[in-house]
Design a protein around this motif. Structure first.
Motif, mmCIF file in Angstrom:
data_model
loop_
_atom_site.group_PDB
_atom_site.id
_atom_site.type_symbol
_atom_site.label_atom_id
_atom_site.label_comp_id
_atom_site.label_asym_id
_atom_site.label_seq_id
_atom_site.Cartn_x
_atom_site.Cartn_y
_atom_site.Cartn_z
ATOM 1 N N ASN A 258 0.829 -1.203 0.000
ATOM 2 C CA ASN A 258 0.000 0.000 0.000
ATOM 3 C C ASN A 258 0.867 1.258 0.000
ATOM 4 O OD1 ASN A 258 -1.977 1.947 0.345
ATOM 5 N ND2 ASN A 258 -2.517 1.327 2.406
ATOM 6 N N VAL A 259 1.874 1.281 0.863
ATOM 7 C CA VAL A 259 2.738 2.459 0.956
ATOM 8 C C VAL A 259 3.574 2.605 -0.314
ATOM 9 C CG1 VAL A 259 4.536 3.632 2.277
ATOM 10 C CG2 VAL A 259 2.790 2.328 3.472
ATOM 11 N N LYS A 260 4.072 1.506 -0.849
ATOM 12 C CA LYS A 260 4.836 1.571 -2.108
ATOM 13 C C LYS A 260 3.990 2.175 -3.222
ATOM 14 C CE LYS A 260 8.224 -2.174 -1.849
ATOM 15 N NZ LYS A 260 8.589 -3.487 -2.427
ATOM 16 N N THR A 261 2.718 1.803 -3.276
ATOM 17 C CA THR A 261 1.815 2.355 -4.286
ATOM 18 C C THR A 261 1.635 3.855 -4.075
ATOM 19 O OG1 THR A 261 0.663 0.249 -4.493
ATOM 20 C CG2 THR A 261 -0.519 2.207 -5.257
ATOM 21 N N THR A 262 1.479 4.269 -2.829
ATOM 22 C CA THR A 262 1.342 5.697 -2.508
ATOM 23 C C THR A 262 2.599 6.453 -2.923
ATOM 24 O OG1 THR A 262 -0.159 5.236 -0.677
ATOM 25 C CG2 THR A 262 0.974 7.362 -0.642
ATOM 26 N N VAL A 263 3.756 5.892 -2.622
ATOM 27 C CA VAL A 263 5.021 6.540 -2.966
ATOM 28 C C VAL A 263 5.176 6.605 -4.487
ATOM 29 C CG1 VAL A 263 7.546 6.330 -2.839
ATOM 30 C CG2 VAL A 263 6.153 5.984 -0.784
ATOM 31 N N ALA A 264 4.797 5.536 -5.188
ATOM 32 C CA ALA A 264 4.917 5.525 -6.650
ATOM 33 C C ALA A 264 4.008 6.575 -7.289
ATOM 34 C CB ALA A 264 4.580 4.141 -7.190
ATOM 35 N N ARG A 265 2.801 6.754 -6.742
ATOM 36 C CA ARG A 265 1.871 7.756 -7.277
ATOM 37 C C ARG A 265 2.314 9.169 -6.937
ATOM 38 N NH1 ARG A 265 -3.620 5.183 -5.126
ATOM 39 N NH2 ARG A 265 -3.697 3.406 -6.502
ATOM 40 N N MET B 140 9.962 -0.437 7.003
ATOM 41 C CA MET B 140 8.807 -0.048 6.192
ATOM 42 C C MET B 140 9.124 1.212 5.386
ATOM 43 S SD MET B 140 5.521 -0.567 5.365
ATOM 44 C CE MET B 140 4.965 -1.687 6.646
ATOM 45 N N VAL B 141 9.713 2.198 6.028
ATOM 46 C CA VAL B 141 10.035 3.456 5.336
ATOM 47 C C VAL B 141 11.104 3.218 4.272
ATOM 48 C CG1 VAL B 141 10.838 5.834 5.583
ATOM 49 C CG2 VAL B 141 9.428 4.811 7.377
ATOM 50 N N ALA C 168 12.411 2.907 -1.587
ATOM 51 C CA ALA C 168 13.552 2.376 -2.338
ATOM 52 C C ALA C 168 13.517 2.791 -3.807
ATOM 53 C CB ALA C 168 13.596 0.849 -2.218
ATOM 54 N N GLU C 169 12.335 2.920 -4.371
ATOM 55 C CA GLU C 169 12.230 3.255 -5.795
ATOM 56 C C GLU C 169 11.629 4.636 -6.035
ATOM 57 O OE1 GLU C 169 10.451 0.054 -8.031
ATOM 58 O OE2 GLU C 169 11.375 -1.422 -6.693
ATOM 59 N N ALA C 170 11.629 5.473 -5.026
ATOM 60 C CA ALA C 170 11.078 6.827 -5.186
ATOM 61 C C ALA C 170 11.949 7.626 -6.151
ATOM 62 C CB ALA C 170 10.997 7.534 -3.840
ATOM 63 N N GLY C 171 11.302 8.328 -7.041
ATOM 64 C CA GLY C 171 12.023 9.141 -8.006
ATOM 65 C C GLY C 171 12.669 10.357 -7.358
ATOM 66 N N THR D 111 16.970 10.838 -1.714
ATOM 67 C CA THR D 111 16.722 10.956 -3.149
ATOM 68 C C THR D 111 15.349 11.555 -3.444
ATOM 69 O OG1 THR D 111 18.120 9.045 -3.576
ATOM 70 C CG2 THR D 111 16.621 9.667 -5.325
ATOM 71 N N SER D 112 14.367 11.191 -2.637
ATOM 72 C CA SER D 112 12.989 11.639 -2.888
ATOM 73 C C SER D 112 12.801 13.137 -2.685
ATOM 74 C CB SER D 112 12.017 10.885 -1.985
ATOM 75 O OG SER D 112 12.130 11.340 -0.652
#
Length: 168
Positions: A93-100, A121-122, A127-130, A157-158
């Motif tokens: 769920n959080v990965k999806t939020t971060v990706a969006r 979790m964080v 890890a893949e945040a632009g 990075t984010s």
């Protein structure tokens, strides 16, 4: 005759506005003083999830300075072997939020009884945040000082604004 009918409503409107402005000044003068911040105590080890969620919510409210929304994204990370599926689902769920992405001015807050699990979790979520995708977004990590640096590093990075609240 026509002028009287037009002028009367305009005069009545001006009078009503003047009265409402006076009422607002009086309300402001009578407004209660700001409440003192709630004293937050760390739940005892083994406390139920509701006690931890209440603690997390109170810590988040004390760290809202600079956040433009009054509804932060709060993630309570449960502990224990029985919560593995919940943590896995939450991570997705959080990965999806971060990706969006999250709009500037918002806050994501993470906390739970096990600081290491919360830090994981964080770190895993971002890890893949632009690069720069979380500029002007605050990420609050409520955890132990030992986990602080790796969480902060994961957010670099984010472009997120990192905020830390030590569990105490």
């Amino acid at each position: 005759m026509f002028k009287k009918f037009v002028l009367f409503p305009i005069a009545a409107l001006a009078f009503a506005l003047a009265l409402s402005a006076c009422d607002k000044k009086e309300e402001a003068a009578v407004a209660p003083a700001e409440q003192a911040p709630e004293v937050v105590t760390l739940p005892a080890p083994g406390s139920d999830a509701k006690a931890w969620q209440k603690y997390l919510a109170a810590v988040v409210m004390q760290n809202m300075q600079g956040v433009k929304t009054n509804r932060p994204y709060m993630y309570f990370v449960p502990e224990g072997a029985g919560a593995e599926i919940d943590r896995s689902n939450q991570l997705e769920n959080v990965k999806t939020t971060v990706a969006r992405g999250v709009l500037p001015g918002n806050m994501l807050a993470f906390g739970g009884p096990d600081s290491s699990l919360t830090a994981n979790m964080v770190v895993d979520s971002f890890a893949e945040a632009g690069a720069g995708t979380f500029k002007d977004v605050t990420v609050l990590f409520v955890g132990a000082a030992v986990d602080r640096d790796r969480v902060e590093q994961a957010l670099t990075t984010s472009g997120a604004t990192f905020r830390f609240a030590e569990m105490k």
